[in-house]
Enzyme design. Structure first.
Site, mmCIF file in Angstrom:
data_model
loop_
_atom_site.group_PDB
_atom_site.id
_atom_site.type_symbol
_atom_site.label_atom_id
_atom_site.label_comp_id
_atom_site.label_asym_id
_atom_site.label_seq_id
_atom_site.Cartn_x
_atom_site.Cartn_y
_atom_site.Cartn_z
ATOM 1 N N ASN A 21 0.856 -1.071 -0.223
ATOM 2 C CA ASN A 21 0.033 0.062 -0.029
ATOM 3 C C ASN A 21 0.738 1.257 -0.071
ATOM 4 O O ASN A 21 2.063 1.362 0.351
ATOM 5 C CB ASN A 21 -0.901 0.029 1.131
ATOM 6 C CG ASN A 21 -0.058 0.298 2.525
ATOM 7 O OD1 ASN A 21 -0.026 1.635 2.826
ATOM 8 N ND2 ASN A 21 0.304 -0.553 3.340
ATOM 9 N N CYS B 280 5.936 3.597 9.147
ATOM 10 C CA CYS B 280 5.423 3.521 7.639
ATOM 11 C C CYS B 280 6.591 3.901 6.725
ATOM 12 O O CYS B 280 7.229 4.953 6.998
ATOM 13 C CB CYS B 280 4.482 4.880 7.738
ATOM 14 S SG CYS B 280 3.457 4.963 6.223
ATOM 15 N N THR C 209 5.134 -2.539 7.603
ATOM 16 C CA THR C 209 5.487 -3.071 6.334
ATOM 17 C C THR C 209 6.842 -2.873 5.979
ATOM 18 O O THR C 209 7.509 -2.023 6.201
ATOM 19 C CB THR C 209 4.510 -2.373 5.517
ATOM 20 O OG1 THR C 209 4.594 -0.734 5.334
ATOM 21 C CG2 THR C 209 3.194 -2.762 5.724
ATOM 22 N N CYS D 288 6.385 -38.005 -10.984
ATOM 23 C CA CYS D 288 6.458 -36.589 -11.874
ATOM 24 C C CYS D 288 8.012 -36.357 -11.979
ATOM 25 O O CYS D 288 7.978 -35.356 -12.995
ATOM 26 C CB CYS D 288 5.728 -35.656 -10.792
ATOM 27 S SG CYS D 288 6.795 -35.467 -9.371
ATOM 28 N N CYS E 101 23.857 -38.191 -1.992
ATOM 29 C CA CYS E 101 22.965 -37.193 -1.466
ATOM 30 C C CYS E 101 23.599 -36.391 -0.154
ATOM 31 O O CYS E 101 24.122 -37.353 0.808
ATOM 32 C CB CYS E 101 21.819 -38.208 -0.592
ATOM 33 S SG CYS E 101 20.553 -37.087 0.140
ATOM 34 N N CYS F 89 20.104 -32.481 1.595
ATOM 35 C CA CYS F 89 19.749 -30.874 1.633
ATOM 36 C C CYS F 89 18.226 -30.854 1.581
ATOM 37 O O CYS F 89 17.876 -29.577 2.198
ATOM 38 C CB CYS F 89 20.389 -30.161 0.232
ATOM 39 S SG CYS F 89 19.531 -30.549 -1.189
HETATM 40 S S1 SF4 Z 1 9.581 -39.021 -5.447
HETATM 41 FE FE1 SF4 Z 1 10.005 -37.764 -7.087
HETATM 42 S S2 SF4 Z 1 8.985 -38.601 -8.892
HETATM 43 FE FE2 SF4 Z 1 8.135 -39.479 -7.032
HETATM 44 S S3 SF4 Z 1 6.341 -38.212 -6.743
HETATM 45 FE FE3 SF4 Z 1 8.046 -37.470 -5.544
HETATM 46 S S4 SF4 Z 1 8.906 -35.849 -6.809
HETATM 47 FE FE4 SF4 Z 1 7.910 -37.031 -7.954
HETATM 48 S S1 SF4 Z 2 17.803 -32.787 -3.410
HETATM 49 FE FE1 SF4 Z 2 19.271 -33.197 -1.753
HETATM 50 S S2 SF4 Z 2 18.287 -34.468 -0.199
HETATM 51 FE FE2 SF4 Z 2 17.466 -34.682 -2.303
HETATM 52 S S3 SF4 Z 2 18.611 -36.527 -3.166
HETATM 53 FE FE3 SF4 Z 2 19.499 -34.571 -3.837
HETATM 54 S S4 SF4 Z 2 21.044 -34.019 -2.434
HETATM 55 FE FE4 SF4 Z 2 19.760 -35.690 -1.662
#
Ligand code: SF4
Ligand code: SF4
Ligand SMILES: Cc1cc2nc3c(=O)[nH]c(=O)nc-3n(C[C@H](O)[C@H](O)[C@H](O)COP(=O)(O)OP(=O)(O)OC[C@H]3O[C@@H](n4cnc5c(N)ncnc54)[C@H](O)[C@@H]3O)c2cc1C
Ligand SMILES: Cc1cc2nc3c(=O)[nH]c(=O)nc-3n(C[C@H](O)[C@H](O)[C@H](O)COP(=O)(O)O)c2cc1C
Ligand code: SF4
Lengths: 469, 443
Positions: free
Chosen positions: A73, A134, A200, A344, A375, A378
């Site tokens: 605003n 403000c 704000t 997906c 992995c 994250c």
């Molecule tokens: S695990 Fe991966 S492919 Fe399966 S629903 Fe979740 S985001 Fe989609």
């Molecule tokens: S997005 Fe991150 S948590 Fe998921 S598999 Fe990849 S490295 Fe691992």
């Protein structure tokens, strides 16, 4: 039945939900209607010097099909005569003696402050809120955020107010500052009874692509405005927490920013607020949302065994740490629940393009596979997965080790150069840069390209690199 | 039955044949498009025979780039608007949408597709144009989905294109065959006009190519000839009494319905013979035309029908009754149809067998034969060297669409034996590229 009533720095209210100083509290009519609907308090639309407002005044941020996830605003303080407001405050207080009516104020000189504080006290206000927030219009005149950004000036004005105030004084802080605790501490030094935040955030919510002007547009031109609504809650929560945790602030906090339902309110309370204020949600959906808020809060408190609001205020604070105090030995990795996966492959692209290439597609199924060794835990994949509880982060450490950065610093075991064996990135798997080329040729090529694409297999290989020998 | 009153005027006809996939308004399109997950290697694209980049166009709609969405669609499929409405999306794109696996309503891809293309058509958005003239000419026989799609693609490649069409309007079965509750004539023809404006091909209507002489003329004046002739009339049943008045072919009945709307005569009690999608259409349409009773009679069990389940549901939804495991043996009546004599059947080891002595007569005053379309063997036999397989389909190279007579190319129902609009559109586009490749080799 839990007790929702609060005594906020001496201001009593049947529940912690107040309407923030804004259009919904512009008149006695609205405040009465709101109290009738169940709101516990109202911070009157800021009273002060004569102003003139423009039209239009509001800009919205819509996200996909959601309207007003952010709102801004360029409105100023109340443009109604002070005498009308004072008369209406009196009338509201007569009808609702147990509800909280807080007068928000913004003037310039010491004399003006003294006069207006006395006026609203005489009208029967339960408290005063000083608008130092403000971020447009008023600051150019040396008020609003111009004050909120200068702790010294802020303190002086609070002192002026305290010279005559007989009712509790709340200082409302602007977030347009690098460290919110500075003005909070100044408020305390000045003798204020409480603080409220956030006002704000200076913003431009969007630009008209045809008129080349920012929203809201006033005769082809626009100005930066103040941002609020659901989108600002994360910023507000952090600032509330900063003030609540600071040993030199130690004032009751009224949490404001992005509160739209009971959950948002509870989050503010768990981080240290003991009353909450709502503006955008009331503007968007009307006063009726209070029913959902109070019933949700009651239900939550019953389930958790909280008898009063004060049982839960700040409950999350002990768990908000500095980064250096987090356990470096704790380790989670992603796990896909194959039965839930809908294929997906959003997790695949997210990890592939946005994280650590730790997910692979598999032949014959659309369920991707986590490459556990790659992995880093994250969380990205679990955040993008559209199915609840489909990707979960599973604990991989044995829970026996606990080591923080601070402890490592103290023990002198932090890495000082990148090829130090103890440095983080050294053990991370990364593919060869060239493996990126043609990587996604296996993807179904749409339209025209599809029928003529060579089905050349382009599954590039990746190798583990280590930055030194 | 008789849920529908016999329509006696154009508005009544339209009310009975209300669109089952009505046009979305802007809000619906915004809401629906916002749900798309933007899947990687999206299953919906894979399930679309024309390979439209579905997540891309949905996102374009969501960001207000409706024109860009139309471009994405048309780049893959020149019948973009029609396909959005007439495609069996339940088994194609929407059937593949990942939401199905979560028991969430799949994205309404078809309606979104028609939304975007309709906008482009109505505002006559110039998205494509003919390519630089390359001095070559192609003749196209048949202005159906195959012929028109080939014409568009060839024009974009710079060919001069003449289309010869036996009927008076373009789009083939899209306007003469598809059920009117899927798409209106106006909508089909608007897309045709749009495409013609964009690409500038010439169509000569009421110009059936039927003789060797006409074919020779084409062979002389054109560098290549595209056969988009589709299928032929309804196959005869070869049953006694088939010639009786009011025993009609489904394709012929539907064509009349599409062209003459409420002026089409329909019986009070109709028996539709067949178990395919055309049978479902004919039955639904009869019911919507106000027939009191409509019976779908099929030789085998319900589960064995060739029709899509949703098509059968659609027919059941308007009150059509099924009569299964019956084979017609005679159309009975005195001059005009008075009933069908059936014999009950049983399926043994996959073979339909009649149950001796189980004949009965089901009275009716109209019989619609939905027992398949004949192939245009007569015409095809006039083309030297053109090979046709044992099911009457033109033999053609899978990639280029070239027939065994190198000058002739083909796509659509004539080649695949009868599929959907989307197949004809997708194949024809590929074949146009095949023609280009063939002719470019001869430059
Ligand atoms: S695990 Fe991966 S492919 Fe399966 S629903 Fe979740 S985001 Fe989609
Ligand atoms: S997005 Fe991150 S948590 Fe998921 S598999 Fe990849 S490295 Fe691992
Ligand atoms: C009753 C019915 C309902 C259908 N419903 C659907 C549906 O809901 N959805 C869907 O996707 N598909 C549907 N289809 C199938 C779809 O209509 C066809 O697959 C598609 O139209 C095939 O396109 P085509 O261009 O190959 O042939 P056609 O559409 O048959 O077009 C051939 C064209 O060539 C012309 N022609 C033929 N011979 C000559 C000649 N010698 N000289 C000049 N012109 C000639 C014809 O007049 C016609 O215009 C339906 C089919 C039928 C019969
Ligand atoms: C996980 C994450 C890590 C980031 N790291 C950095 C960083 O190391 N350096 C930096 O300048 N900005 C960093 N950013 C900020 C981004 O560059 C960007 O300014 C910010 O995300 C706002 O842009 P966006 O909301 O459009 O993504 C990071 C952002 C994210 C989300
Ligand atoms: S499968 Fe469904 S959700 Fe995924 S991209 Fe296609 S339409 Fe969108």
């Amino acid at each position: 039945m839990p007790d929702l009533s609060i005594n906020f720095a001496g201001i009593k209210s049947p529940n912690p939900f107040w309407l923030a100083s804004a259009p919904p509290t512009n008149s006695g009519y609205q405040v009465m209607k709101a109290f009738d609907a169940g709101w516990g308090g109202a911070v009157w639309k800021t009273l002060g010097v004569p102003v003139v407002n423009v039209s239009s005044r509001y800009g919205g941020v819509n996200y996909r099909d959601k309207r007003l996830v952010g709102f801004n605003n360029i409105e100023l303080i109340s443009d109604r005569p002070l005498s009308d407001n004072l008369r209406e405050i009196e009338e509201v207080k007569k009808r609702f003696p147990n509800h909280a009516v807080i007068a928000s104020l913004m003037v310039q000189s010491r004399q003006e402050w003294h006069d207006i504080v006395r006026d609203v006290q005489n009208a029967g206000s339960d408290g005063i809120e000083l608008n130092f927030g403000c971020p447009h219009g008023m600051c150019e005149r040396g008020m609003g955020s111009a004050v909120g950004q200068e702790p010294e000036v802020l303190q002086t004005i609070v002192e002026w107010v305290m010279e005559v105030a007989k009712i509790p004084v709340i200082v409302k802080l602007t977030p347009n500052i690098s460290d919110i605790t500075e003005p909070a501490m100044a408020a305390r030094r000045g003798g204020a009874d409480a603080i409220s935040l956030i006002n704000t955030i200076q913003s431009i919510v969007g630009v008209d692509l045809d008129l080349f002007a920012p929203y809201p547009i006033v005769d082809g031109k626009g100005s930066n405005g103040g941002y609020c609504g659901p989108a600002v809650k994360p910023i507000a929560l952090n600032m509330v927490k900063n003030c609540a945790q600071h040993p030199k602030v130690q004032l009751p906090i009224s949490g404001i920013g992005g509160i739209e339902n009971w959950r948002d309110a509870v989050e503010h309370i768990l981080l240290g607020a003991s009353s909450v204020q709502v503006c955008t949600a009331a503007m968007h959906f009307g006063f009726g949302i209070i029913r959902e808020m109070t019933s949700g809060l009651e239900q939550y408190m019953s389930e958790k065994g909280f008898h009063t609001i004060y049982d839960m205020v700040g409950k999350a604070l002990p768990n908000v740490k500095h980064w250096e105090d987090l356990n470096l030995k704790y380790k989670v990795t992603a796990q896909i629940n194959e039965d839930k996966c809908i294929g997906c492959q959003l997790c695949y692209t997210a990890c592939e393009d946005g994280a650590h290439q730790a997910i692979r597609l598999q032949e014959g199924t659309r369920v991707p596979e986590i490459i556990q060794e790659n992995c880093v835990g994250c969380n990205l994949c679990s955040l993008v997965c559209p199915v609840e509880q489909c990707i979960t982060m599973e604990r991989r450490d044995d829970g026996t080790e606990h080591l923080t950065w601070k402890e490592r610093t103290e023990a002198g075991t932090i890495p000082t150069e990148f090829n130090d064996e103890r440095a983080g990135g050294r053990h991370h798997w990364v593919p060869e840069p060239a493996a990126a080329l043609d990587k996604e040729k296996h993807k179904t090529l749409p339209g025209k390209a599809r029928q003529y694409a060579q089905t050349a297999a382009a599954t590039a290989t990746a190798t583990v690199t280590s930055s030194s020998g | 039955m008789a849920e529908y009153k016999t329509p006696t005027s154009e508005p009544e006809f339209h009310a009975n044949f209300a669109q089952i996939k009505p046009r979305m308004n802007n809000t619906e399109a915004l809401f629906e498009s916002s749900r798309c997950l933007f899947c990687f290697d999206a299953p919906c694209i894979k399930a679309c025979p024309s390979g439209i980049d579905i997540p891309q166009f949905i996102r374009q709609i969501n960001t207000g780039n409706t024109t860009g969405a139309a471009r994405t669609i048309y780049e893959a499929n020149y019948f973009g608007n029609a396909c959005g409405k007439v495609c069996p999306t339940e088994v194609l794109c929407e059937g593949a949408c990942v939401y199905n696996l979560q028991d969430v309503k799949p994205i309404e891809i078809g309606r979104l597709q028609s939304f975007a293309t309709r906008e482009a058509i109505e505002h006559n958005k110039a998205l494509f144009g003919p390519g630089a003239p390359n001095g070559r000419k192609v003749a196209i026989i048949g202005a159906g989905p195959a012929g028109i799609s080939a014409a568009c693609e060839l024009r974009s490649l710079g060919y001069e294109v003449d289309v010869f069409e036996a009927k008076s309007q373009p789009s083939g079965l899209t306007v003469y065959g598809v059920a009117p509750y899927k798409i209106t004539n106006e909508e089909v023809l608007a897309e045709m006009t749009y495409l013609e404006n964009q690409f500038g091909f010439r169509v000569q209507y009421n110009q059936p190519i039927a003789s060797r002489r006409e074919l020779e003329a084409l062979e002389e004046s054109y560098d290549a000839i595209f056969l988009g002739i589709g299928l032929g009339a309804t196959n005869p049943l070869l049953l006694p009494g088939e010639e009786r008045h009011n025993c009609v072919g489904a394709v012929e009945f539907i064509e009349q319905l599409r062209m003459r709307h409420h002026q089409t005569a329909v019986g009070r009690k109709v028996i539709v013979l067949g178990g395919g999608n055309t049978a479902m259409d004919a039955a639904s349409e009869s019911a919507r035309m106000g027939a009191e009773d409509v019976i779908l009679a099929y030789r085998r069990g319900k589960e064995e029908m060739g029709a899509y389940e949703f098509e059968y549901d659609l027919a059941k939804g308007v009150g059509v009754k099924g009569l299964f495991n019956v084979a017609p043996v005679e159309i009975v009546g005195n001059g005009k149809v008075e009933g069908v004599k059936f014999i009950r059947t049983a399926t043994l080891h996959g073979q339909v067998q009649v149950v001796p002595g189980s004949e009965f007569v089901e009275p009716c005053d109209m019989v619609i034969k939905a027992t398949g379309q004949a192939k245009q063997t007569q015409l095809l036999s006039l083309i030297p060297g053109l090979e046709v397989d044992n099911r009457g389909r033109i033999v053609a190279d899978a990639r280029t669409g070239q027939t065994t007579n190198p000058k002739y190319f083909t796509s659509g129902d004539a080649r695949n034996g009868g599929a959907e609009v989307v197949n004809a559109a997708a194949e024809a586009k590929a074949t146009a590229r095949g023609i280009h490749k063939f002719l470019a080799g001869k430059y």
